[in-house]
Write a protein that holds these residues in place. Structure first.
Motif, PDB file in Angstrom:
ATOM      1  N   LEU A   1       0.839  -1.201   0.000  1.00 55.30           N
ATOM      2  CA  LEU A   1       0.000   0.000   0.000  1.00 55.30           C
ATOM      3  C   LEU A   1       0.875   1.253   0.000  1.00 55.30           C
ATOM      4  CD1 LEU A   1      -2.697  -1.040   2.647  1.00 55.30           C
ATOM      5  CD2 LEU A   1      -2.600  -1.579   0.214  1.00 55.30           C
ATOM      6  N   ARG A   2       1.907   1.231   0.798  1.00 61.18           N
ATOM      7  CA  ARG A   2       2.807   2.381   0.881  1.00 61.18           C
ATOM      8  C   ARG A   2       3.486   2.635  -0.468  1.00 61.18           C
ATOM      9  NH1 ARG A   2       7.788   3.890   1.258  1.00 61.18           N
ATOM     10  NH2 ARG A   2       8.505   1.749   0.950  1.00 61.18           N
ATOM     11  N   ALA A   3       3.935   1.560  -1.116  1.00 62.59           N
ATOM     12  CA  ALA A   3       4.606   1.691  -2.409  1.00 62.59           C
ATOM     13  C   ALA A   3       3.640   2.247  -3.468  1.00 62.59           C
ATOM     14  CB  ALA A   3       5.165   0.345  -2.844  1.00 62.59           C
ATOM     15  N   TYR A   4       2.388   1.795  -3.412  1.00 62.06           N
ATOM     16  CA  TYR A   4       1.409   2.270  -4.395  1.00 62.06           C
ATOM     17  C   TYR A   4       1.157   3.774  -4.225  1.00 62.06           C
ATOM     18  CZ  TYR A   4      -2.799   2.683  -7.207  1.00 62.06           C
ATOM     19  OH  TYR A   4      -3.726   3.066  -8.159  1.00 62.06           O
TER      20      TYR A   4
ATOM     21  N   HIS B   1       1.625   6.748  -6.884  1.00 56.51           N
ATOM     22  CA  HIS B   1       0.422   7.330  -7.482  1.00 56.51           C
ATOM     23  C   HIS B   1      -0.171   8.494  -6.708  1.00 56.51           C
ATOM     24  CE1 HIS B   1       0.608   3.223  -9.170  1.00 56.51           C
ATOM     25  NE2 HIS B   1       0.114   3.790 -10.263  1.00 56.51           N
ATOM     26  N   GLY B   2       0.311   8.758  -5.506  1.00 58.46           N
ATOM     27  CA  GLY B   2      -0.237   9.856  -4.722  1.00 58.46           C
ATOM     28  C   GLY B   2      -1.579   9.495  -4.117  1.00 58.46           C
ATOM     29  N   PRO B   3      -2.334  10.493  -3.623  1.00 59.37           N
ATOM     30  CA  PRO B   3      -3.612  10.238  -2.962  1.00 59.37           C
ATOM     31  C   PRO B   3      -4.525   9.371  -3.838  1.00 59.37           C
ATOM     32  CG  PRO B   3      -2.996  12.533  -2.720  1.00 59.37           C
ATOM     33  CD  PRO B   3      -2.019  11.935  -3.682  1.00 59.37           C
ATOM     34  N   SER B   4      -5.080   8.319  -3.249  1.00 61.29           N
ATOM     35  CA  SER B   4      -5.887   7.371  -4.019  1.00 61.29           C
ATOM     36  C   SER B   4      -7.030   6.857  -3.158  1.00 61.29           C
ATOM     37  CB  SER B   4      -5.036   6.179  -4.473  1.00 61.29           C
ATOM     38  OG  SER B   4      -3.912   6.608  -5.210  1.00 61.29           O
TER      39      SER B   4
ATOM     40  N   GLU C   1      -9.414  12.828   2.351  1.00 64.09           N
ATOM     41  CA  GLU C   1     -10.837  13.105   2.201  1.00 64.09           C
ATOM     42  C   GLU C   1     -11.566  11.768   2.293  1.00 64.09           C
ATOM     43  OE1 GLU C   1     -12.240  13.617  -2.097  1.00 64.09           O
ATOM     44  OE2 GLU C   1     -10.236  14.514  -2.152  1.00 64.09           O
ATOM     45  N   ARG C   2     -12.871  11.795   2.255  1.00 66.46           N
ATOM     46  CA  ARG C   2     -13.647  10.571   2.446  1.00 66.46           C
ATOM     47  C   ARG C   2     -13.229   9.494   1.432  1.00 66.46           C
ATOM     48  NH1 ARG C   2     -18.465   9.204   4.911  1.00 66.46           N
ATOM     49  NH2 ARG C   2     -19.608   7.458   3.964  1.00 66.46           N
ATOM     50  N   GLY C   3     -12.712   8.368   1.972  1.00 66.13           N
ATOM     51  CA  GLY C   3     -12.346   7.242   1.128  1.00 66.13           C
ATOM     52  C   GLY C   3     -11.026   7.390   0.397  1.00 66.13           C
ATOM     53  N   VAL C   4     -10.327   8.524   0.580  1.00 66.01           N
ATOM     54  CA  VAL C   4      -9.066   8.778  -0.133  1.00 66.01           C
ATOM     55  C   VAL C   4      -7.921   8.870   0.879  1.00 66.01           C
ATOM     56  CG1 VAL C   4      -7.803  10.348  -1.638  1.00 66.01           C
ATOM     57  CG2 VAL C   4     -10.264   9.988  -1.988  1.00 66.01           C
ATOM     58  N   TYR C   5      -6.827   8.182   0.565  1.00 64.42           N
ATOM     59  CA  TYR C   5      -5.699   8.128   1.491  1.00 64.42           C
ATOM     60  C   TYR C   5      -4.399   8.511   0.796  1.00 64.42           C
ATOM     61  CZ  TYR C   5      -8.820   5.754   4.697  1.00 64.42           C
ATOM     62  OH  TYR C   5      -9.871   5.472   5.553  1.00 64.42           O
ATOM     63  N   ASP C   6      -3.484   9.040   1.608  1.00 65.18           N
ATOM     64  CA  ASP C   6      -2.160   9.401   1.127  1.00 65.18           C
ATOM     65  C   ASP C   6      -1.145   9.000   2.197  1.00 65.18           C
ATOM     66  OD1 ASP C   6      -0.183  10.360  -0.486  1.00 65.18           O
ATOM     67  OD2 ASP C   6      -0.634  12.497  -0.183  1.00 65.18           O
TER      68      ASP C   6
ATOM     69  N   ARG D   1       6.526   8.384   3.917  1.00 68.69           N
ATOM     70  CA  ARG D   1       7.407   8.761   2.812  1.00 68.69           C
ATOM     71  C   ARG D   1       8.884   8.532   3.152  1.00 68.69           C
ATOM     72  NH1 ARG D   1       4.184  11.389  -0.744  1.00 68.69           N
ATOM     73  NH2 ARG D   1       2.306  12.364   0.092  1.00 68.69           N
ATOM     74  N   SER D   2       9.186   8.534   4.431  1.00 67.89           N
ATOM     75  CA  SER D   2      10.591   8.443   4.825  1.00 67.89           C
ATOM     76  C   SER D   2      11.052   7.012   5.106  1.00 67.89           C
ATOM     77  CB  SER D   2      10.839   9.295   6.073  1.00 67.89           C
ATOM     78  OG  SER D   2      10.063   8.832   7.171  1.00 67.89           O
TER      79      SER D   2
END
Length: 215
Positions: A162-165, A169-172, A202-207, A213-214
């Protein structure tokens, strides 16, 4: 407070056995305590120690060549950590066919936690299922036996995906991440955020968080 001596255990253990109708004598042959009751063919043997140890278990197992009725006696534990360790040792003694008693030295109270006898461990279908599930889900063999707590689990491997994705791709949306990575519980894992890598933007979106990132 000084460590109790084995001799401190003798009087309470003898009193307990006498109360059960036994004649009791100390240091008979190789045994710390021997108790015999009229009509009984096998003696009760008790090995006394100031704490659980491999030596105690070895001595008690050796006494099983004399009698099936062998107990170990140790001072009563102190606090929750002491109880957890004691409980684990009781389980081990049961598997060895040994009885276990504890002695509360301040008043001589003796408590029986296990009696000698054959033991058949009960299998846990839940624990077996968890083990097999983890084995099946884990990719490759990322650990070395005796990792000293630095363990790569299937959960960790999924979180890495999940972290790699998100790094690429950024927020998804969670559903999109789950479909692309094959991690069916992606949304739930990012919401729980066990490793501190994810945040909901935001609702349903994660980053990723800065920590994510580190890594």
């Amino acid at each position: 407070m000084s460590k109790p001596a084995e001799t401190d255990l003798y009087a309470p253990v003898k009193s307990w056995l006498v109360g059960l109708g036994y004649e009791v004598k100390a240091e008979v042959g190789t045994a710390d305590v021997v108790a015999l009751r009229d009509g009984d063919s096998a003696p009760v043997i008790v090995e006394l120690k100031a704490g659980f140890s491999l030596t105690l278990l070895q001595q008690a197992v050796a006494r099983q060549a004399i009698s099936d009725l062998v107990y170990v006696a140790v001072p009563r534990w102190a606090g929750k950590p002491g109880w957890r360790a004691f409980k684990g040792n009781v389980g081990l003694c049961k598997r060895l066919g040994l009885g276990v008693v504890s002695v509360r030295l301040k008043d001589g109270f003796v408590q029986v936690h296990a009696d000698p006898g054959p033991f058949q461990p009960r299998k846990s279908k839940v624990k077996t299922g968890r083990l097999l599930s983890e084995f099946a889900r884990r990719e490759g063999d990322p650990n070395t036996g005796g990792t000293n707590g630095k363990l790569i689990t299937a959960y960790r491997q999924d979180a890495e995906k999940l972290r790699a994705y998100l790094a690429e791709h950024g927020p998804s949306r969670g559903a999109e991440v789950a479909k692309s990575t094959g991690v069916g519980k992606a949304t739930n894992m990012m919401a729980i955020n066990h490793y501190g890598w994810f945040q909901r933007v935001e609702r349903g979106v994660y980053d990723l968080t800065e920590a994510g990132r580190s890594v």
